[in-house]
Design a protein around this motif. Sequence first.
Motif, short mmCIF file in Angstrom:
data_model
loop_
_atom_site.label_atom_id
_atom_site.label_comp_id
_atom_site.label_asym_id
_atom_site.label_seq_id
_atom_site.Cartn_x
_atom_site.Cartn_y
_atom_site.Cartn_z
N ASN A 42 -4.48 -6.56 -5.02
CA ASN A 42 -5.43 -5.95 -4.09
C ASN A 42 -4.80 -4.84 -3.25
O ASN A 42 -5.42 -3.80 -3.00
CB ASN A 42 -6.03 -7.02 -3.17
CG ASN A 42 -6.95 -7.97 -3.93
OD1 ASN A 42 -7.49 -7.63 -4.97
ND2 ASN A 42 -7.10 -9.18 -3.39
N GLU A 43 -3.56 -5.07 -2.82
CA GLU A 43 -2.87 -4.08 -2.00
C GLU A 43 -2.47 -2.85 -2.83
O GLU A 43 -2.62 -1.71 -2.38
CB GLU A 43 -1.63 -4.71 -1.35
CG GLU A 43 -1.95 -5.77 -0.31
CD GLU A 43 -2.67 -5.20 0.90
OE1 GLU A 43 -2.04 -4.44 1.65
OE2 GLU A 43 -3.88 -5.49 1.06
N ARG A 91 0.83 -1.21 0.00
CA ARG A 91 0.00 0.00 0.00
C ARG A 91 0.86 1.26 0.00
O ARG A 91 0.58 2.22 -0.71
CB ARG A 91 -0.95 -0.01 1.20
CG ARG A 91 -1.93 -1.16 1.18
CD ARG A 91 -2.96 -1.06 2.28
NE ARG A 91 -3.85 -2.22 2.29
CZ ARG A 91 -4.99 -2.30 2.97
NH1 ARG A 91 -5.37 -1.27 3.72
NH2 ARG A 91 -5.73 -3.39 2.91
N LEU A 142 -3.93 -1.70 -5.40
CA LEU A 142 -5.12 -0.94 -5.77
C LEU A 142 -5.53 0.07 -4.69
O LEU A 142 -6.35 0.95 -4.96
CB LEU A 142 -6.28 -1.89 -6.08
CG LEU A 142 -6.20 -2.62 -7.42
CD1 LEU A 142 -7.27 -3.70 -7.52
CD2 LEU A 142 -6.33 -1.62 -8.59
N MET A 143 -4.96 -0.07 -3.51
CA MET A 143 -5.23 0.91 -2.45
C MET A 143 -4.55 2.25 -2.71
O MET A 143 -4.90 3.26 -2.09
CB MET A 143 -4.78 0.35 -1.10
CG MET A 143 -5.52 -0.89 -0.67
SD MET A 143 -7.28 -0.55 -0.42
CE MET A 143 -7.91 -2.20 -0.08
N GLY A 144 -3.58 2.25 -3.65
CA GLY A 144 -2.88 3.51 -3.91
C GLY A 144 -2.69 3.84 -5.37
O GLY A 144 -2.24 4.93 -5.71
#
Length: 266
Positions: free
Chosen positions: A196-197, A169, A199-201
């Motif tokens: 998935n991680e 992230r 896509l948090m940033g």
Amino acid sequence: MSTSLPPHNGQRTAGSCTLVGAGPGDPELLTLKAVKAIGAASVLFVDDLVNDAVLAYARPDARIVHVGKRGGCKSTPQAFIEKLMIAAAREGEAVVRLKGGDPFIFGRGGEEVEHLRAAGIAVTVVNGITAGLAAVTSLGVPLTHRQHAHGVVFVTGHAQPGSLGPDWRQLAATAHSARLTLVIYMGVSGAGHIQNELLMGLPASTPVAVIQNASLPTQRHITSTLGALADAIQAGGMASPSIIVVGDVMAGVALAASHPEAVRAA
């Protein structure tokens, strides 16, 4: 480039050891210094990812020991490899530790240098072309670009046992704000989590390429977006060894493909 490192205790043993980067696979990407070191070795400890064609540069009487190191597969324990290298050097052998890519980029070369120097053995390191660079170059796009990427981050997707691994992230947030290209080694098996991680940033539309067997005749690649990365890897049947490249420079893959005569990797 090569670097000679003296032993910690200041006393040299009869033998020597050279860590040599064999590059991403294509034997023509070896440096001249690497070829000279391979040809001078009396014993070579060879990683699994090293192309057999590279061994053609070894002298006929050299002893070749395959110590296979490949993520996710059965391999020789690192501690045992280090013991073999130390023992051979102490017997007066000219030892070469032949490693895929570059010894100091996810090759555990730093650990080997520490153990060799602690044993009183002087070590020379010969750089090799790392797979992350060769993979992107083979697609005709750069890792950095004045308009699209102001820097590049090499990161491993394979966490050490007991470790949480990279803070994806934070990497995503930094890559987005600083306009960086992310080059992920050993990340195919954990692509879903990494996606998935990140896509948090990073936007789901961020271009991505996955390159398998970089620089070899068997090289193949897929392009995708970050939002579809894991599905694209599964659909494409991509497996190790592969490099995942995330960033706006990957948008240039389609342009390079439409003008193959404009940019050609060696």
